[in-house]
Design an enzyme around this catalytic site. Structure first.
Site, short mmCIF file in Angstrom:
data_model
loop_
_atom_site.label_atom_id
_atom_site.label_comp_id
_atom_site.label_asym_id
_atom_site.label_seq_id
_atom_site.Cartn_x
_atom_site.Cartn_y
_atom_site.Cartn_z
N GLU A 190 58.85 -10.95 14.14
CA GLU A 190 57.79 -11.50 12.85
C GLU A 190 57.71 -11.08 11.41
O GLU A 190 57.08 -11.65 10.64
CB GLU A 190 56.77 -11.62 13.34
CG GLU A 190 56.15 -12.86 14.63
CD GLU A 190 55.18 -12.82 15.54
OE1 GLU A 190 53.55 -12.33 14.73
OE2 GLU A 190 55.43 -13.74 16.94
N ASP A 247 53.02 5.15 25.01
CA ASP A 247 53.11 6.12 25.76
C ASP A 247 52.81 5.43 27.62
O ASP A 247 52.72 4.56 27.20
CB ASP A 247 51.51 6.14 25.91
CG ASP A 247 51.01 7.72 26.47
OD1 ASP A 247 51.53 9.00 26.25
OD2 ASP A 247 50.02 7.73 27.32
#
Length: 559
Positions: free
Chosen positions: A269, A220
């Site tokens: 990751e 956002d």
């Protein structure tokens, strides 16, 4: 954490770069499905409807915020980023939703709100209690006021929702205190992203949801995190609007890109190609492309396309401009027509162009639906990734006649801000032809639904070959099956009559796909380009020539 590990391990597998051609469905949790009958949508309700989304043919689901929140701005004022608000369920419900989505082959994107939090957030509340000099105040934008007694705001910035972007606090002893910055509602203080504690906290929040199996984040106000040094006055710049152009020192500062480069390393990751999607209202497509460079985020919403009028030349320009802007950074284009912040496109296109993206007039419903259907097929035929806002597959219009007393959009109550009519696109969607809330739940709905809602429901449209829902189902199936469609940047414009767009998409060894779009209000004759696959309006292809209906899109193949 046993449940979270199960969710993470069941992340859908598939082709590399799934997000480059994904169709992503936005769920607004308040308004999708209510499982407990309290009139408010919830996570178990969403979970119960996931088979509908799988059968619709989408690839991923983006969930608008469901975090702990006082709901001053429908959940975009977050009090705790690791807690599900009780109105939506609990964390176990979130884990169950992610796991069920993965079982069905759907991915889940979580809405992240990093520009601001709730004024009830623990950090902010402690900063208020401790008063000026508190180290926690450094994590926000607290400033002394101007004027003899500090009675004036620190600068001339205005809230996107209207009024000053600053609110004055009271000191612990009750005297007038410092001011704090909020680019949105006063209940949404902006974080100071120059502070390392803020950066560390959001890295931890990202990992929390990734560990629970989330496949990525819609970010956002991605363009708002960093402000210009010294918070200089806005001056002659346009008043701050998400949909405006240059907002000067408030938005789209170059410093945001360092943040997203760090987030990119976090995404890598995790297995399963986790992604970040920027809600970045940048002034140009080229500036938008900065957010999706190879070491930053993966997608950015294409708001220039959303705001384009139903006219041939502007549509072609924005399509070409988007593809040209994304090529140098190797990112997919994205296409979107509606979301929870703008008037649904079935209503926007029912009105004359130039009225903006928040409209209170219903316009010509028949015209709006005809254009919306055509625009949807055009969007789904373009290279890249597409977003569908819940209910647009039903052809839902905005509810433009909501009584003032039921409105909840905070911008509606701040006179100088956005138009504040976002409630109209947030009315709970209809599932059945009858019932107190047309299948939304057993206890009514938090915003009133129109009497005609049942006629537009999933139940009413399922099996009706001419319905908008069946058109979407067919289009999404064809989008997956035709070898020339999807993410490949293979669009070539063909010559066409005035008011008509014709483009071709090809592969080296498969049939070509063609799309014809008549944006005029009258039929137009063209040379028949191939075998018709589907159309937004009834079309009778001829062997040599075909009459394209007014405001229509037709898909063709050379096979």
């Amino acid at each position: 954490m046993t449940q979270s590990l199960v969710a993470a391990q069941t992340t859908p597998t598939g082709q590399t770069g799934w997000w480059r051609e994904a169709v992503i469905y936005q769920v607004y949790p308040r308004s999708f499905a209510d499982a407990n009958g309290d009139g408010m949508g919830d996570l178990p309700g969403i979970t119960s409807r996931l088979p509908y989304l799988r059968d619709l043919g989408v690839d991923a689901v983006w969930l608008s915020p469901f975090y702990s929140s006082p709901q001053a701005d429908a959940g975009y004022d977050v009090a705790d980023y690791r807690v599900v608000d009780p109105m939506f369920g609990n964390l176990d419900d979130a884990v169950a939703l992610i796991g069920e989505a993965h079982r069905l082959g759907l991915r889940i994107l979580v809405d992240l709100v990093p520009n601001h939090c709730s004024d009830q957030h623990q950090w902010f509340q402690q900063a208020l209690r401790e008063g000026p000099g508190s180290r926690l105040r450094e994590r926000f934008h607290f400033r002394d006021g101007l004027g003899e007694d500090g009675e004036l705001p620190p600068n001339d910035w205005e809230s996107v929702f209207g009024g000053p972007a600053w609110t004055r606090t009271k000191n612990p002893d009750g005297t007038a205190g410092q001011w704090y910055l909020h680019l949105f509602a006063p209940q949404q203080p902006d974080f100071n992203w120059e502070h390392p504690a803020v950066r560390d906290e959001f890295g931890s929040i990202l990992r929390f949801w990734l560990d629970l199996g989330a496949d990525g984040f819609r970010i956002d106000v991605a363009h708002g995190l960093v402000k210009a040094d010294g918070l200089p006055d806005l001056g002659d710049h346009e008043r701050m609007r998400l949909l405006g152009n240059d907002a000067g020192p408030c938005f789209d500062q170059d410093g945001v890109h360092e943040i997203y480069r760090h987030w990119h390393t976090i995404f890598t990751e995790y297995a399963g190609e986790r992604i970040g999607v920027a809600e970045a209202w940048a002034p140009t497509l080229e500036r938008t492309a900065n957010y999706v460079r190879p070491d930053e985020l993966h997608q950015a919403f294409n708001f220039q396309y959303l705001a384009t009028a139903w006219q041939a030349e502007p549509l072609r320009d924005v399509i070409e401009g988007t593809l040209n802007a994304m090529r140098p950074v190797g990112a997919p284009a994205t296409w979107v027509l509606s979301n929870h912040d703008v008037t649904r496109h079935a209503t926007r296109f029912a009105n004359p162009p130039g009225l903006g993206t928040q409209i209170r007039e219903p316009g010509d419903r028949e015209l709006g639906l005809r254009r919306a259907r055509a625009a949807s097929l055009l969007m789904l035929a373009l290279p890249g990734s597409a977003y569908i806002y819940q209910g647009e597959e039903l052809g839902l219009p905005d509810v433009t006649d909501l009584p003032d007393e039921v409105r909840q959009d905070p911008a509606y109550f701040r006179g100088a801000g956005q138009d504040g009519f976002r409630d109209g696109c947030r009315v709970p969607i209809p599932w059945t032809t009858t019932g107190s809330s047309y299948g939304f739940g057993t206890g009514g709905s938090w915003l009133p639904q129109p009497d005609t809602w049942g006629e537009l429901s999933v139940e009413a449209q399922t099996g009706d070959a001419g319905s908008t829902l069946e058109m979407y189902r067919s289009a999404l199936a064809l989008r997956r099956s035709h070898p020339a469609l999807g993410g490949a940047d293979n669009l070539r414009w063909l010559s066409s009559p005035d008011g008509v767009l014709i483009f071709e998409r090809t592969t080296e060894d498969g049939p070509a796909f063609l799309c014809t779009v008549n944006v005029t209000g009258r039929p137009v004759i063209i040379d028949t380009p191939g075998k018709a696959l589907m159309a937004s309006a009834h079309t009778a292809p001829g062997s040599t020539h075909t009459e394209l209906p007014a405001d229509s899109t037709v898909w063709w193949t050379t096979a």
